[in-house]
Design a protein around this motif. Structure first.
Motif, PDB file in Angstrom:
ATOM      1  N   ALA A 103     -10.104 -50.515  -9.870  1.00  0.00           N
ATOM      2  CA  ALA A 103     -10.176 -51.880  -9.344  1.00  0.00           C
ATOM      3  C   ALA A 103      -9.007 -52.740  -9.825  1.00  0.00           C
ATOM      4  O   ALA A 103      -8.546 -53.630  -9.109  1.00  0.00           O
ATOM      5  CB  ALA A 103     -11.497 -52.520  -9.731  1.00  0.00           C
ATOM      6  N   CYS A 104      -8.516 -52.451 -11.030  1.00  0.00           N
ATOM      7  CA  CYS A 104      -7.398 -53.226 -11.593  1.00  0.00           C
ATOM      8  C   CYS A 104      -6.033 -52.695 -11.166  1.00  0.00           C
ATOM      9  O   CYS A 104      -4.997 -53.260 -11.546  1.00  0.00           O
ATOM     10  CB  CYS A 104      -7.480 -53.228 -13.116  1.00  0.00           C
ATOM     11  N   GLY A 105      -6.001 -51.602 -10.403  1.00  0.00           N
ATOM     12  CA  GLY A 105      -4.730 -51.034  -9.949  1.00  0.00           C
ATOM     13  C   GLY A 105      -4.048 -50.173 -10.987  1.00  0.00           C
ATOM     14  O   GLY A 105      -2.873 -49.827 -10.825  1.00  0.00           O
ATOM     15  N   LEU A 106      -4.768 -49.776 -12.050  1.00  0.00           N
ATOM     16  CA  LEU A 106      -4.149 -48.962 -13.097  1.00  0.00           C
ATOM     17  C   LEU A 106      -4.096 -47.488 -12.735  1.00  0.00           C
ATOM     18  O   LEU A 106      -3.415 -46.706 -13.397  1.00  0.00           O
ATOM     19  CB  LEU A 106      -4.906 -49.128 -14.423  1.00  0.00           C
ATOM     20  N   ASP A 107      -4.817 -47.094 -11.691  1.00  0.00           N
ATOM     21  CA  ASP A 107      -4.830 -45.695 -11.270  1.00  0.00           C
ATOM     22  C   ASP A 107      -4.122 -45.519  -9.923  1.00  0.00           C
ATOM     23  O   ASP A 107      -4.238 -44.485  -9.282  1.00  0.00           O
ATOM     24  CB  ASP A 107      -6.288 -45.205 -11.175  1.00  0.00           C
ATOM     25  N   SER A 108      -3.400 -46.550  -9.496  1.00  0.00           N
ATOM     26  CA  SER A 108      -2.757 -46.542  -8.184  1.00  0.00           C
ATOM     27  C   SER A 108      -1.384 -45.888  -8.218  1.00  0.00           C
ATOM     28  O   SER A 108      -0.775 -45.736  -9.289  1.00  0.00           O
ATOM     29  CB  SER A 108      -2.617 -47.978  -7.655  1.00  0.00           C
ATOM     30  N   LEU A 109      -0.885 -45.528  -7.032  1.00  0.00           N
ATOM     31  CA  LEU A 109       0.456 -44.974  -6.902  1.00  0.00           C
ATOM     32  C   LEU A 109       1.484 -45.980  -7.402  1.00  0.00           C
ATOM     33  O   LEU A 109       2.437 -45.633  -8.097  1.00  0.00           O
ATOM     34  CB  LEU A 109       0.720 -44.598  -5.436  1.00  0.00           C
ATOM     35  N   VAL A 110       1.295 -47.260  -7.040  1.00  0.00           N
ATOM     36  CA  VAL A 110       2.125 -48.349  -7.541  1.00  0.00           C
ATOM     37  C   VAL A 110       1.303 -49.104  -8.581  1.00  0.00           C
ATOM     38  O   VAL A 110       0.288 -49.717  -8.246  1.00  0.00           O
ATOM     39  CB  VAL A 110       2.562 -49.307  -6.410  1.00  0.00           C
ATOM     40  N   LEU A 111       1.701 -49.021  -9.833  1.00  0.00           N
ATOM     41  CA  LEU A 111       0.936 -49.601 -10.927  1.00  0.00           C
ATOM     42  C   LEU A 111       0.667 -51.086 -10.689  1.00  0.00           C
ATOM     43  O   LEU A 111       1.574 -51.867 -10.454  1.00  0.00           O
ATOM     44  CB  LEU A 111       1.707 -49.425 -12.240  1.00  0.00           C
TER      45      LEU A 111
END
Length: 419
Positions: A103-111
Motif C-alpha cells: 500500500a505504501c509503494g515499497l514493493d512496487s517496480l518504482v519505489l
C-alpha cells in the motif's frame, strides 16, 4: 482465524505469466465468489494489477494455503510447477506487513509510486460489493490505508521525481516557483508527453500547447488537457509564447534549432525560456545551450536528478519500514485480542451454566421444604467446588511437572498472592 497472502509479482514472474494469472474487472467478482467457497476461506480480497496478483484471505481452523493455491491454479488452468515456482506466501504478521508495504509503494517496480494505493482501494471496494469482507480483512485494509497516508505525510517517499516525465515537471517547478502563470509548449504526443501533460495539469499551468507531426494524435491529447494544437511546422510562430518547452518525439533529426530559439528570445524581449529535451535522438540542437537566456536540459540531466531522488526515496523507505513495523504490531495486538474475547465469552458461558444448574437445584430443595440455611450452604459449597475444579487440577499438574512459568501464570490469573 489466520491471515494468508498468496501471490506473484514483477519480481517473481514474467509478464506472460502475470497476464495469465490476472483478474480483470469482468471476472474478479465471479472469482471472489468462487474463492469464498473454498474450504476454510472466511474473507477474501483479490488485488490484481499489471505488476502483481495477490489473494488476501482470512482462514478459519479448516483453512490451508494449499487449498487457496489449488483454487488459483484451477481457476486460471495453470500448470502446478509453473505457478508454484513463482508463487510467494505470507502468513500472520508477515501478511500484515506485506499489505502495508504494498500500500505504501515499497514493493512496487518504482519505489514509492502512489498508484498502487488506488488499485488496492478498488480491490477493497470490489470485495465489499461481492460481500467477501466481514471484519478482520476489512479492518486490516482500512489500517493499511491509514498507514499509507501516514507514510506519505511523515516521510519524503513520494516527494522526489523518479520518472522522466515527473522529473521534467519538477525541474520546471524549481525554475518557475509558480507554474500556474506559465505557458508550456509540448512537442510530441506520445506516452511520455501525455504523462508530462498530466503532471502539468495538476500544477494548473495557465496554457498548454501541443505540437505534433500528425494533428489527430495531438487533438486527442488536447481534448483531455484543454490544450491548443499545432503542426511541427508552426512551432516557430508559437515558440515566443512559451515559457517552458518540453520535447519528446521519435524524430531522427533536431526539430528546434539554435536560430529558432534565438529569434524566439528576441521576440520575448530576452525573457528566459526553459527547454527540456527528453528525446533520444535529441529534438533540440545542443547549441541552444549557448544562448544566454535559454536554459537547456537533456534526458541525461534528468537522469541525474532521478538517481538523486531515488536515493532520497530509499532513505525515506527506511523511515516507512519503521512506521510499518509499529503499525503492524498495533494491528497484531488487536488481532490476538480476538482470541481472548472468544475465551472470555466461553468462560462466562460455562460459569453461568454452572450457576444456573446449582441455583435450580437449590430452588427445588427449598420448594420441597429443605432447611434454607442448609440449602444455601450446600449451594455455596457445590458452586465453589465446581468453579475451582479445573483451575485446581491445572495447579496440581503444573506442580507435579515443576513448571514454574505455568504456576506463575495461574497464580496471576486467579489473583493468588495479591494482598
Amino acid at each position: 482465524m489466520s491471515l494468508l497472502v498468496l501471490g506473484i509479482n514483477h519480481k517473481t514472474a514474467t509478464v506472460a505469466l502475470r497476464e495469465r494469472v490476472a483478474f480483470g474487472p469482468d471476472i474478479a467478482p465471479k472469482a471472489l465468489q468462487e474463492l469464498m467457497h473454498t474450504r476454510g476461506v472466511e474473507e477474501a480480497v483479490i488485488v490484481s494489477t499489471c505488476n502483481r496478483t495477490e489473494l488476501y484471505c482470512c482462514l478459519d481452523q479448516r483453512g490451508e494455503s494449499d487449498a487457496v493455491r489449488h483454487w488459483l491454479q484451477h481457476f486460471h488452468h495453470l500448470d502446478e510447477d509453473e505457478l508454484t515456482s513463482c508463487l510467494y506466501q505470507h502468513q500472520g504478521e508477515e501478511a500484515v506487513r506485506h499489505l502495508m508495504r504494498v500500500a505504501c509503494g515499497l514493493d512496487s517496480l518504482v519505489l514509492g509510486e502512489p498508484q498502487i494505493l488506488g488499485q488496492i482501494k478498488q480491490a477493497y471496494n470490489q470485495s465489499h460489493q461481492v460481500g467477501s469482507l466481514k471484519g478482520i480483512l476489512e479492518r486490516l485494509f482500512q489500517k493499511s490505508f491509514s498507514v499509507a497516508k501516514r507514510v506519505r505525510t511523515e516521510t519524503e517517499i513520494g516527494a522526489s521525481a523518479v520518472s522522466v516525465a515527473f522529473a521534467a515537471v519538477s525541474l520546471a517547478k524549481r525554475i518557475f516557483s509558480d507554474l500556474g502563470r506559465t505557458k508550456v509548449l509540448l512537442v510530441g504526443a506520445g506516452e511520455t508527453v501525455e504523462l508530462v501533460a498530466r503532471h502539468l495539469k495538476e500544477q494548473s499551468v495557465s496554457r498548454i500547447m501541443v505540437a505534433n507531426r500528425t494533428l489527430e494524435r495531438a487533438q486527442n491529447l488536447a481534448r483531455e488537457f484543454e490544450a491548443e494544437v499545432m503542426t511541427l511546422e508552426q512551432i516557430p510562430d508559437y515558440l515566443p509564447q512559451a515559457d517552458i518547452v518540453i520535447s519528446s518525439t521519435a524524430s531522427p533529426l533536431p526539430i528546434i534549432g539554435k536560430g529558432m530559439v534565438e529569434r524566439a528570445i528576441k521576440a520575448r524581449r530576452h525573457k528566459p525560456i526553459l527547454l527540456v529535451d527528453i528525446a533520444v535522438p535529441r529534438d533540440i540542437e545542443p547549441e541552444v545551450d549557448e544562448l544566454s537566456d535559454a536554459y537547456l536540459y537533456t534526458v541525461d540531466d534528468l537522469q541525474g536528478i532521478i538517481e538523486q531522488n531515488l536515493e532520497a526515496r530509499k532513505r525515506a523507505a527506511g523511515q516507512a519500514e519503521r512506521i510499518i513495523l509499529e503499525e503492524r504490531d498495533q494491528f497484531m495486538g488487536w488481532f490476538r485480542s480476538l482470541k481472548s474475547v472468544d475465551l472470555i465469552r466461553d468462560y462466562r458461558t460455562q460459569a453461568n451454566a454452572v450457576r444456573e444448574q446449582e441455583l435450580g437445584r437449590a430452588l427445588q430443595a427449598l420448594a420441597q421444604g429443605e432447611d434454607p440455611a442448609k440449602t444455601m450452604g450446600e449451594l455455596a459449597r457445590r458452586l465453589t467446588n465446581k468453579l475451582i475444579h479445573t483451575p485446581t487440577q491445572a495447579l496440581s499438574q503444573a506442580g507435579k511437572d515443576g513448571d514454574q512459568e505455568i504456576l506463575a501464570v495461574l497464580a496471576q490469573s486467579l489473583g493468588l498472592g495479591q494482598r
